[in-house]
Motif scaffolding. Structure first.
Motif, PDB file in Angstrom:
ATOM      1  N   ALA A 171     -22.931   7.440 -28.860  1.00 57.87           N
ATOM      2  CA  ALA A 171     -22.019   6.418 -29.732  1.00 57.87           C
ATOM      3  C   ALA A 171     -20.564   6.388 -29.429  1.00 57.87           C
ATOM      4  O   ALA A 171     -19.803   5.376 -29.110  1.00 57.87           O
ATOM      5  CB  ALA A 171     -22.421   6.034 -30.969  1.00 57.87           C
ATOM      6  N   VAL A 172     -19.915   7.400 -29.616  1.00 54.66           N
ATOM      7  CA  VAL A 172     -18.616   7.895 -29.486  1.00 54.66           C
ATOM      8  C   VAL A 172     -18.149   7.968 -27.977  1.00 54.66           C
ATOM      9  O   VAL A 172     -17.170   7.220 -27.690  1.00 54.66           O
ATOM     10  CB  VAL A 172     -18.199   9.108 -30.385  1.00 54.66           C
ATOM     11  CG1 VAL A 172     -16.874   9.558 -30.203  1.00 54.66           C
ATOM     12  CG2 VAL A 172     -18.437   8.717 -31.758  1.00 54.66           C
ATOM     13  N   LEU A 173     -18.599   8.920 -27.331  1.00 60.32           N
ATOM     14  CA  LEU A 173     -18.106   9.099 -25.986  1.00 60.32           C
ATOM     15  C   LEU A 173     -18.640   8.054 -25.140  1.00 60.32           C
ATOM     16  O   LEU A 173     -17.934   7.745 -23.972  1.00 60.32           O
ATOM     17  CB  LEU A 173     -18.638  10.446 -25.411  1.00 60.32           C
ATOM     18  CG  LEU A 173     -18.323  11.760 -26.168  1.00 60.32           C
ATOM     19  CD1 LEU A 173     -19.100  12.952 -25.719  1.00 60.32           C
ATOM     20  CD2 LEU A 173     -16.703  11.825 -25.962  1.00 60.32           C
ATOM     21  N   GLY A 174     -19.780   7.221 -25.196  1.00 63.28           N
ATOM     22  CA  GLY A 174     -20.006   6.233 -24.658  1.00 63.28           C
ATOM     23  C   GLY A 174     -19.345   4.885 -25.089  1.00 63.28           C
ATOM     24  O   GLY A 174     -19.638   3.781 -24.545  1.00 63.28           O
ATOM     25  N   ALA A 175     -18.630   4.783 -25.823  1.00 61.07           N
ATOM     26  CA  ALA A 175     -17.855   3.395 -26.353  1.00 61.07           C
ATOM     27  C   ALA A 175     -17.212   2.454 -25.015  1.00 61.07           C
ATOM     28  O   ALA A 175     -16.341   3.264 -24.567  1.00 61.07           O
ATOM     29  CB  ALA A 175     -17.160   4.009 -27.450  1.00 61.07           C
ATOM     30  N   ASP A 176     -17.398   1.526 -25.229  1.00 62.90           N
ATOM     31  CA  ASP A 176     -16.779   0.517 -24.325  1.00 62.90           C
ATOM     32  C   ASP A 176     -15.219   0.305 -24.721  1.00 62.90           C
ATOM     33  O   ASP A 176     -14.668   0.076 -25.710  1.00 62.90           O
ATOM     34  CB  ASP A 176     -17.417  -0.798 -24.309  1.00 62.90           C
ATOM     35  CG  ASP A 176     -16.553  -1.728 -23.492  1.00 62.90           C
ATOM     36  OD1 ASP A 176     -15.607  -1.544 -22.680  1.00 62.90           O
ATOM     37  OD2 ASP A 176     -17.220  -2.761 -23.243  1.00 62.90           O
ATOM     38  N   PRO A 177     -14.357   1.195 -23.742  1.00 64.01           N
ATOM     39  CA  PRO A 177     -12.859   1.113 -24.030  1.00 64.01           C
ATOM     40  C   PRO A 177     -12.257  -0.371 -24.445  1.00 64.01           C
ATOM     41  O   PRO A 177     -11.192  -0.296 -25.189  1.00 64.01           O
ATOM     42  CB  PRO A 177     -12.188   1.921 -22.974  1.00 64.01           C
ATOM     43  CG  PRO A 177     -13.342   1.680 -21.829  1.00 64.01           C
ATOM     44  CD  PRO A 177     -14.501   1.685 -22.623  1.00 64.01           C
TER      45      PRO A 177
END
Length: 217
Positions: A171-177
């Motif tokens: 959820a955190v590292l794969g969050a859409d910037p």
């Protein structure tokens, strides 16, 4: 016969605490407790009027254990901090009961000892007497929330914890910037809820006590 045995209050509470080590308050029932004791529910209602009263009694024994051997030391802030850490340690040994305390509280001897010491500590702080009940309530709400959260994490099975950690990383590292720019920026430094709980507990409590100090005339 086993079903006719007269169980003492302490034996009932011991068994209830053991059941609550592996279940939560929602799934716990007087019927399950009676089955574990090899008796019927009606015999338990001679000791406790309902499930809530029983849960409060179980939790109060944890609070009572935390208060055993306690001797107030230091100023009012140190006394409150010492109490909070004793409570946290006591519930860490039975994390399932921490969430029960946060929901049901207790009204037995352990609870009264805790209330007395917190009120005594607030009284020597210099707060006006008319302020103390409200400040006491805020403090207990904070402690219950912190200890319940701590217990909820502590009661998580290892495989469930690892699964949660994996979901957190995704959820955190794969969050859409573009959609989550701040989250993406801090992604590698954000820590999950279960990390560094001890330091967070003490820091939040210290902040509350510092605020209370500003309210002293």
């Amino acid at each position: 016969m086993t079903g006719r045995r007269r169980w003492t209050t302490d034996e009932i509470l011991d068994t209830a605490a053991e059941l609550l080590r592996t279940s939560d308050a929602e799934s716990f029932s007087v019927r399950k407790l009676a089955a574990a004791l090899g008796t019927d529910s009606s015999s338990l209602y001679r000791h406790f009027r309902n499930k809530t009263e029983l849960l409060r009694a179980v939790v109060d024994r944890v609070v009572l254990a935390a208060m055993e051997g306690y001797h107030p030391e230091g100023n009012w802030e140190q006394r409150i901090t010492g109490l909070a850490l004793r409570l946290r340690e006591a519930f860490a040994e039975q994390p399932q009961l921490a969430t029960v305390w946060g929901r049901y509280a207790s009204s037995g001897t352990g609870s009264r000892l805790l209330m007395e010491e917190l009120l005594q500590a607030l009284r020597i702080s210099g707060l006006p007497d008319e302020e103390i009940p409200m400040r006491y309530h805020r403090l207990v709400v904070l402690l219950a929330a912190l200890i319940s959260a701590d217990g909820g994490i502590g009661a998580t099975a290892p495989e469930e914890y690892e699964q949660g950690m994996e979901l957190f990383r995704v959820a955190v590292l794969g969050a859409d910037p573009e959609r989550f720019p701040a989250l993406s920026h801090f992604a590698r430094d954000i820590r999950p809820l279960g990390a560094d709980r001890g330091a967070a507990f003490e820091e939040i409590l210290a902040a509350q006590l510092s605020y209370l100090a500003t309210q002293i005339p």
